[in-house]
Design an enzyme around this catalytic site. Structure first.
Site, mmCIF file in Angstrom:
data_model
loop_
_atom_site.group_PDB
_atom_site.id
_atom_site.type_symbol
_atom_site.label_atom_id
_atom_site.label_comp_id
_atom_site.label_asym_id
_atom_site.label_seq_id
_atom_site.Cartn_x
_atom_site.Cartn_y
_atom_site.Cartn_z
ATOM 1 N N LYS A 252 0.871 -1.182 0.000
ATOM 2 C CA LYS A 252 0.000 0.000 0.000
ATOM 3 C C LYS A 252 0.901 1.221 0.000
ATOM 4 O O LYS A 252 1.545 1.542 1.005
ATOM 5 C CB LYS A 252 -0.921 0.021 1.217
ATOM 6 C CG LYS A 252 -1.910 1.179 1.187
ATOM 7 C CD LYS A 252 -2.862 1.145 2.366
ATOM 8 C CE LYS A 252 -4.048 2.060 2.200
ATOM 9 N NZ LYS A 252 -3.755 3.458 1.961
ATOM 10 N N ARG A 272 -8.602 10.816 -6.838
ATOM 11 C CA ARG A 272 -9.501 9.931 -6.098
ATOM 12 C C ARG A 272 -10.904 10.517 -6.000
ATOM 13 O O ARG A 272 -11.893 9.819 -6.051
ATOM 14 C CB ARG A 272 -8.935 9.737 -4.691
ATOM 15 C CG ARG A 272 -9.752 8.864 -3.804
ATOM 16 C CD ARG A 272 -9.176 8.945 -2.404
ATOM 17 N NE ARG A 272 -9.817 8.049 -1.481
ATOM 18 C CZ ARG A 272 -10.997 8.282 -0.906
ATOM 19 N NH1 ARG A 272 -11.651 9.377 -1.186
ATOM 20 N NH2 ARG A 272 -11.494 7.425 -0.051
ATOM 21 N N GLU A 302 -0.923 4.640 -8.234
ATOM 22 C CA GLU A 302 -0.622 5.552 -7.130
ATOM 23 C C GLU A 302 0.605 6.363 -7.547
ATOM 24 O O GLU A 302 1.640 5.779 -7.891
ATOM 25 C CB GLU A 302 -0.361 4.709 -5.871
ATOM 26 C CG GLU A 302 -0.277 5.478 -4.594
ATOM 27 C CD GLU A 302 -1.632 5.805 -3.952
ATOM 28 O OE1 GLU A 302 -2.702 5.505 -4.533
ATOM 29 O OE2 GLU A 302 -1.612 6.396 -2.872
ATOM 30 N N ARG A 417 -17.111 0.512 -0.963
ATOM 31 C CA ARG A 417 -16.084 0.123 -0.004
ATOM 32 C C ARG A 417 -16.522 -1.230 0.523
ATOM 33 O O ARG A 417 -17.633 -1.362 1.010
ATOM 34 C CB ARG A 417 -16.024 1.144 1.132
ATOM 35 C CG ARG A 417 -14.820 0.983 2.033
ATOM 36 C CD ARG A 417 -14.873 1.948 3.202
ATOM 37 N NE ARG A 417 -14.587 3.339 2.862
ATOM 38 C CZ ARG A 417 -13.372 3.844 2.680
ATOM 39 N NH1 ARG A 417 -12.314 3.074 2.778
ATOM 40 N NH2 ARG A 417 -13.207 5.116 2.403
HETATM 41 P P1 ATP Z 1 -6.488 6.134 3.322
HETATM 42 O O1 ATP Z 1 -7.019 7.150 4.279
HETATM 43 O O2 ATP Z 1 -5.955 4.910 3.967
HETATM 44 O O3 ATP Z 1 -5.562 6.672 2.285
HETATM 45 P P2 ATP Z 1 -8.718 6.216 1.554
HETATM 46 O O4 ATP Z 1 -9.995 6.501 2.268
HETATM 47 O O5 ATP Z 1 -8.084 7.312 0.779
HETATM 48 O O6 ATP Z 1 -7.720 5.572 2.583
HETATM 49 P P3 ATP Z 1 -8.998 3.510 1.005
HETATM 50 O O7 ATP Z 1 -9.798 2.708 0.085
HETATM 51 O O8 ATP Z 1 -9.429 3.416 2.411
HETATM 52 O O9 ATP Z 1 -8.963 5.009 0.561
HETATM 53 O O10 ATP Z 1 -7.490 3.056 0.846
HETATM 54 C C1 ATP Z 1 -7.071 2.773 -0.446
HETATM 55 C C2 ATP Z 1 -6.189 3.856 -0.971
HETATM 56 O O11 ATP Z 1 -4.843 3.423 -0.894
HETATM 57 C C3 ATP Z 1 -6.457 4.035 -2.433
HETATM 58 O O12 ATP Z 1 -7.364 5.086 -2.620
HETATM 59 C C4 ATP Z 1 -5.116 4.306 -3.062
HETATM 60 O O13 ATP Z 1 -4.906 5.708 -3.133
HETATM 61 C C5 ATP Z 1 -4.109 3.783 -2.063
HETATM 62 N N1 ATP Z 1 -3.352 2.604 -2.513
HETATM 63 C C6 ATP Z 1 -2.031 2.421 -2.302
HETATM 64 N N2 ATP Z 1 -1.618 1.240 -2.753
HETATM 65 C C7 ATP Z 1 -2.693 0.615 -3.274
HETATM 66 C C8 ATP Z 1 -2.892 -0.642 -3.877
HETATM 67 N N3 ATP Z 1 -1.919 -1.525 -4.009
HETATM 68 N N4 ATP Z 1 -4.152 -0.945 -4.293
HETATM 69 C C9 ATP Z 1 -5.162 -0.070 -4.142
HETATM 70 N N5 ATP Z 1 -5.021 1.144 -3.574
HETATM 71 C C10 ATP Z 1 -3.806 1.491 -3.134
#
Ligand code: ATP
Length: 585
Positions: A252, A272, A302, A417
């Site tokens: 991640k 996003r 990303e 989600r």
């Molecule tokens: P956070 O606050 O943890 O960044 P978020 O609310 O923006 O979360 P989430 O779905 O909760 O979004 O976490 C996924 C986010 O992580 C994605 O929006 C993306 O930007 C990032 N990301 C990083 N690596 C990956 C990956 N391997 N696959 C998908 N998303 C990834």
């Protein structure tokens, strides 16, 4: 269609917050609307004129609106300002002023939805020298022919303050009922919306071609897909409990999510929150086309800033140097990036959304020609806790936040989600267990070293049911001199004369802001509070949640829309977890 029809319905909508009632009123409006105007009406009820991702903004300043009202009704600016100061709503002021005028004159021409929409659209396109005068001319000419009620809503749309309390879900319910007779069909409408992010376009198809066409709706280039999101998970052990026998673990990365649309030489990038961010990444536009081995495609990646000499990932905040209009070239060479791919949603006329993850990953591996600039996010197929633990260590050592865990057979579920994607972060193990993303709603002037800056900020969460921002805490720690300066630069452009109507706070602030900026906050504990409004009445009548010892992590979450910030429900989950841990201890 006369604009008075819409205005009267808007007036009815403003008076109710009940979802069923709002849906019924909306159904009535949609049934009365000529089909070709359905998209326009669908945009207008959301206070917009084109889907958000097109970035069409009316951007009318209050001052300009006041001058336009003055010109149209022939009353001095001062009189209008006094009325606004007393009432606090410029739409109502416009209506009051038109009432005064219509006592002496008659309106000439009736205004139509087409005319209002076209004028708003024209205004949104105006820029450069002389544009302010032209905008004023357009607005005052509309107001000239408007009734008081019409004037009120024209103004609210122009200023971006129309808040009918209609969530996208309500619009989709109403579309299903009005054009298919069945609320259950909303599911198909929602699918189409999730893959296009354009409710206007979807509504036109439902209204003219019916639900069967909507069922066939497919992803199209340059219309962004609403992102699939992940559930949080606490530990490697919980991962194994939730996941099937074998699944994928990916690093991640901590950067900015980007959706890349490519058609031949044209590249468009969406963030996003589906904002068009192409302008900030000319290096991606120049380089990515040749690294993607397909003429057409939609990819997810990303963007992460790197140190070009060592190849190390740098903190996510470095990307913010790109968020500028001037001297972008300098920022591009000073703050280099890598683009790290993790999904493919479409290529060469193939819609991949329904393909399982394992297949999409294979396609991705085939289509991305890896280089220093473009890479695939590292992935490993895993089965047990040890393998997850091990890969998590590798990921943290590589400068990542943790892991994303993905089921192999899951399609890409746009706009949802769910547990097909889980995120496991290292930092979850301490204190609150998670950071919160909170909206800055107000501030207090600083003292001592912070004189002339905002020393303390007032923060809020997001309440999706009410579409507003209830307060949760004040934060004054975690700031460096540099971040205080930077926040002042950003926030001083967002000051409002009065508290924004979507801000729910009993606390007074020295200055109020448009709720537009999201900060990442950690805290030691969640407490119940008689003052703050987040999660009001969820645990105890009359109490909301507050944060104890909140601290700014240094991360401004530019990529998040305020509607993506933490909600009262999320705070409740953390509160319940904290209570459980305390009971176990
Ligand atoms: P956070 O606050 O943890 O960044 P978020 O609310 O923006 O979360 P989430 O779905 O909760 O979004 O976490 C996924 C986010 O992580 C994605 O929006 C993306 O930007 C990032 N990301 C990083 N690596 C990956 C990956 N391997 N696959 C998908 N998303 C990834």
């Amino acid at each position: 269609m006369e604009f008075s029809v819409i205005s009267e319905i808007f007036e009815k909508m403003e008076k109710t917050t009940k979802r069923i009632e709002l849906t019924n009123i909306l159904v009535e409006l949609l049934e009365e609307t000529p089909k070709k105007l359905i998209p326009n009406v669908v945009y207008l009820i959301q206070g917009i004129i084109r889907p958000n991702f097109e970035g069409v903004e009316l951007g009318i300043a209050e001052k300009l609106a006041i001058r336009a009202i003055s010109k149209s009704v022939g009353l001095p600016v001062k009189k209008i300002e006094v009325d606004y100061e007393e009432g606090g709503d410029l739409g109502i002021t416009a209506s009051n002023m038109i009432k005064l005028k219509t006592q002496t004159t008659f309106t000439t021409e009736k205004i139509t939805v087409e005319r209002v929409y076209d004028t708003l659209f024209k205004i949104s396109k105006l820029e450069g020298k002389g544009s302010q005068d032209l905008k004023m001319k357009y607005i005052s000419s509309l107001l000239n022919d408007a009734t008081p009620l019409e004037g009120k809503f024209v103004l609210k749309i122009l200023l971006g303050t129309l808040r009918l309390g209609i969530a996208e879900n309500t619009v989709m319910d109403a579309l299903a009922i009005a054009f298919t007779g069945k609320k259950e069909n909303r599911e198909h409408i929602e699918n189409a919306y999730n893959v296009s992010s354009d409710l206007g376009k979807v509504s036109l198809i439902v209204a003219t071609d019916g639900i069967d066409e909507i069922k066939k709706f497919r992803i199209s280039l340059f219309s962004p897909v609403r992102p699939m999101l992940a559930d949080r998970i606490q530990s490697e052990k919980d991962v194994i409990k939730k996941m099937p026998e074998q699944f994928a673990a990916e690093y991640k990365l901590d950067g900015e999510r980007v959706q890349i649309h490519k058609k031949n030489d044209t590249i468009i990038l969406f963030s996003r929150s589906l904002e068009n961010i192409t302008q900030y990444y000319p290096d991606i536009v120049d380089n990515i086309g040749k690294l993607l081995k397909t003429d057409n495609g939609v990819f997810e990646a990303e963007i992460v800033p790197i140190n070009e000499n060592t190849g190390e990932f740098l903190p996510f905040q470095e990307l913010m140097h790109r968020r500028r209009k001037h001297k972008l070239d300098e920022a591009v060479s000073q703050y280099p990036i890598t683009v790290n791919f993790f999904d493919v949603l479409y290529y060469d006329k193939n819609d991949c959304l329904d393909s399982p993850y394992s297949e999409r990953r294979k396609i991705l591996e085939r289509l991305v020609d890896e280089s220093n600039f473009a890479k695939l996010i590292p992935m490993l197929l895993v089965k047990n806790e040890n393998e997850v633990e091990d890969f998590l260590e590798n990921s943290i050592n590589a400068g990542c936040e943790g892991l994303m865990l993905k089921t192999l057979d899951s399609p890409y579920r746009a706009g949802t989600r769910g547990s097909n994607w889980l995120k496991l972060k290292r930092e979850y193990r301490n204190e609150l267990g998670d950071s919160l993303d909170l909206v800055v709603i107000g501030a207090y002037f600083g003292k001592g070293r912070r004189t002339g800056l905002y020393g303390t900020l007032l923060l809020a969460s997001y309440n999706p049911e009410e579409d507003n921002f209830p307060s949760i805490c004040k934060v004054g720690t975690g700031f460096t001199d540099e971040s205080l300066d930077q926040l002042y630069q950003i926030l001083s452009n967002k000051v409002t004369i009065k508290k924004n109507s979507r801000v729910m706070s009993e606390m007074e602030a020295d200055v109020w802001f448009e709720p537009e900026l999201v900060l990442e906050i950690v805290a030691s504990e969640i407490t119940l509070s008689p003052i703050h409004k987040t999660g009001l009445n969820l645990i105890r009548k009359g109490s909301g949640f507050a944060l104890r010892f909140p601290k700014f992590t240094g991360k401004i979450r530019y990529e998040k829309a305020v509607e993506d910030s933490s909600t009262g429900e999320e705070v409740l989950t953390l509160y319940n977890r904290q209570t459980k841990i305390n009971q176990e201890a």
